[in-house]
Design an enzyme around this catalytic site. Sequence first.
Site, short mmCIF file in Angstrom:
data_model
loop_
_atom_site.label_atom_id
_atom_site.label_comp_id
_atom_site.label_asym_id
_atom_site.label_seq_id
_atom_site.Cartn_x
_atom_site.Cartn_y
_atom_site.Cartn_z
N HIS A 32 -6.71 -0.39 9.61
CA HIS A 32 -6.93 -1.57 8.76
C HIS A 32 -8.39 -1.98 8.75
O HIS A 32 -8.93 -2.40 7.72
CB HIS A 32 -6.01 -2.70 9.19
CG HIS A 32 -4.57 -2.32 9.05
ND1 HIS A 32 -3.94 -2.31 7.83
CD2 HIS A 32 -3.69 -1.85 9.96
CE1 HIS A 32 -2.70 -1.86 8.00
NE2 HIS A 32 -2.53 -1.59 9.28
N ASP A 54 -14.11 -0.65 4.01
CA ASP A 54 -14.45 0.22 2.88
C ASP A 54 -14.69 -0.69 1.67
O ASP A 54 -13.75 -1.09 0.97
CB ASP A 54 -13.31 1.20 2.62
CG ASP A 54 -13.60 2.16 1.46
OD1 ASP A 54 -12.87 3.16 1.35
OD2 ASP A 54 -14.54 1.91 0.68
N ARG A 82 -13.55 0.48 -1.92
CA ARG A 82 -12.11 0.32 -2.09
C ARG A 82 -11.71 -1.14 -2.29
O ARG A 82 -11.09 -1.52 -3.28
CB ARG A 82 -11.39 0.90 -0.87
CG ARG A 82 -9.93 0.52 -0.73
CD ARG A 82 -9.51 0.58 0.74
NE ARG A 82 -8.15 0.13 0.96
CZ ARG A 82 -7.81 -1.14 1.17
NH1 ARG A 82 -8.72 -2.10 1.19
NH2 ARG A 82 -6.54 -1.46 1.35
N GLY A 141 3.85 -2.17 -0.13
CA GLY A 141 3.12 -1.65 1.04
C GLY A 141 1.94 -2.55 1.34
O GLY A 141 0.80 -2.12 1.35
N GLU A 176 6.26 -5.04 3.21
CA GLU A 176 5.60 -4.15 4.16
C GLU A 176 6.61 -3.69 5.20
O GLU A 176 7.25 -4.52 5.83
CB GLU A 176 4.42 -4.86 4.83
CG GLU A 176 3.79 -4.09 5.99
CD GLU A 176 3.36 -2.68 5.62
OE1 GLU A 176 2.67 -2.51 4.59
OE2 GLU A 176 3.72 -1.73 6.35
N GLU A 194 -1.66 -0.36 -3.17
CA GLU A 194 -2.62 0.66 -2.79
C GLU A 194 -1.86 1.78 -2.15
O GLU A 194 -1.83 1.94 -0.94
CB GLU A 194 -3.70 0.10 -1.88
CG GLU A 194 -4.97 0.90 -1.97
CD GLU A 194 -5.45 1.34 -0.61
OE1 GLU A 194 -6.54 0.90 -0.21
OE2 GLU A 194 -4.74 2.09 0.06
N GLU A 236 4.52 9.92 2.70
CA GLU A 236 4.58 10.99 1.71
C GLU A 236 5.07 10.47 0.38
O GLU A 236 4.65 10.92 -0.67
CB GLU A 236 5.54 12.08 2.19
CG GLU A 236 4.95 12.99 3.22
CD GLU A 236 5.79 14.23 3.42
OE1 GLU A 236 7.01 14.15 3.26
OE2 GLU A 236 5.21 15.28 3.72
N HIS A 239 -13.58 5.58 2.48
CA HIS A 239 -12.97 6.08 3.71
C HIS A 239 -12.06 7.28 3.43
O HIS A 239 -11.71 8.01 4.34
CB HIS A 239 -12.17 4.97 4.42
CG HIS A 239 -10.84 4.68 3.82
ND1 HIS A 239 -10.70 4.03 2.61
CD2 HIS A 239 -9.60 4.98 4.24
CE1 HIS A 239 -9.41 3.92 2.33
NE2 HIS A 239 -8.72 4.49 3.30
#
Lengths: 332, 332
Positions: B36, B42, B45, B69, B91, B134, B143, B292
């Site tokens: 995190h 980043d 981003r 997420g 989440e 994201e 995945e 990143h």
Amino acid sequence: NDLCKVIYVVSQGNSTKIIILQDNLYFDSYSDVTIHEEMIADHVRTNTYRMGILRNSESIRGKVVLDVGAGTGVLSIFCVQAGAKKVYAVEACSIAEQAVKIVKQNKMEDRIEVIRGTVETVDLPETVDVIVSEWMGYALLHESMLNSVLYARDKWLKPGGLILPSEAELYIAPVSDPVVEDRLHFWYTVKDQYGIDMSCMSDFARKCIMNSDITVNSVTVEDVLSHPARFARVDLYSVTAEELQSVKGQFTCECFGSASVNAFCVWFTVTFPSPDKPPLVLSTSPFKPETHWKQAVLYLDEPADVYCDLILCFITIFLVLNYLLVCGCKVS
Amino acid sequence: NDLCKVIYVVSQGNSTKIIILQDNLYFDSYSDVTIHEEMIADHVRTNTYRMGILRNSESIRGKVVLDVGAGTGVLSIFCVQAGAKKVYAVEACSIAEQAVKIVKQNKMEDRIEVIRGTVETVDLPETVDVIVSEWMGYALLHESMLNSVLYARDKWLKPGGLILPSEAELYIAPVSDPVVEDRLHFWYTVKDQYGIDMSCMSDFARKCIMNSDITVNSVTVEDVLSHPARFARVDLYSVTAEELQSVKGQFTCECFGSASVNAFCVWFTVTFPSPDKPPLVLSTSPFKPETHWKQAVLYLDEPADVYCDLILCFITIFLVLNYLLVCGCKVS
């Protein structure tokens, strides 16, 4: 392959944390080239072993050697360079296949016999005059590697035989690690950047970073807050497996000045006897040229302020427990 | 030196973990603070997401949002900054506990509801006007993260609703990675250093390094040998899970000059619609400021020489298979 346990290492920048997990996941990193690249490219390590072996060529010439955990066979070849008549290079992981090729490429297959297996289970045709081992060589992967050396000593080494290296020492010093403070402070900077107050993440970050796992770091001289204290010494000739399980850690450090201690730094040395010379020391001290081992850092739950000339007395049993565990010692 | 990582996605019980092999093993999990830190630090981003959300504030103000997420809840807070009436921050991992604290610290608990669970199983009280996610954000851990976004779209997004970002593209270019050549050559240098011929390790090193796993690297502009070719485009509004499983990769690259290609570099962009402006693109191209994510590198078994102005036609089905798999796409 029982010996090659699974160890996770968390990497961020130049800081690496090792977490030893008790689960079923298996990964044999000794099969990967990277770890061997790292060890052989480590000139302090490899050259000190080479010098330590060559300086003892009088005890090696014409003699029989056992290389415990031989890897790519480099130490075995150094022993042949020192005049060994025969070397048994025992290696449990599949990297032994590369050792066979390397021995052959160097035309030493008549003198070096690569034996795939654990030293606890292999059968040698004879006892040996010399044991050489890099049991600390990224030995964090093998918790009981030192135990294997002792086992080999007790089973295969002739009385009066030579062990290289012959001694190991562990040192500790309080440190102030600036990177951790930056990482904890980071969460206070998000508000200015994105208008989100994330300062409560700092507590969570503290728990994640400053826990009882060991972290492998490059500790700089500036971070060390006192002269080092030696807290353990292992004589490879005489130590028993039982003694390894009850190494006590107790020491005092006198700090150089006022500072905030947020961690302890632990490192080791190993020593090669040197006939007619002072012993040769391979050191992983932050005061010495860096090796691939860097140093082990154990964070305190909370920083502790220390003051000039105050004698600090630490019982490090818990702190060194994790580190010594991975070296095959246990701390009571 | 964190230039080079190899990523394995490993299933362990009910959870999926990443093992990223760098110099050592690397373990990461959404429960640890490090990932995190990396994402929020980043700036490319995080700021692009912030701008992408704020530019769409006309579509967000007074509306209901689903953050798929949500992690630490940063995107959800950006949506509140853009005027959202309500945000459901879904989440699955324990980091949701931190999201709750952060939402509270920013006094948004009346507008952001953190829901612990997978988007496939949670129950929302209503359908939503906007989905933000994201899913590529270190999404290698999940995945099927993109599949989760599509699931959320089909189940919870009102007709005509907004998806941010709305499009993703994948690019590929042949590269010449100098680090790999150095690593392979290293084994030829040991003879001069220590008198041991270890050149046969070069073949073993090649097999270890240049395999079908993806490696995350910083690819520099100098390493790239042709203009990039786009080989896949995903429209988040219309793509189906079945289509994701059969993305074909076919492209041509015209190299800038003669070179030895030892790998392909793959990267992505995602696009945010921008009313009255050109779309806003978050790019992980080697030609753009680094993120990143860096870039994904897929090594060839053997380098291939290429010549100036020669059109190279690649069927990349196998090469991109691994990479797209972890992004939730499948390549036939």
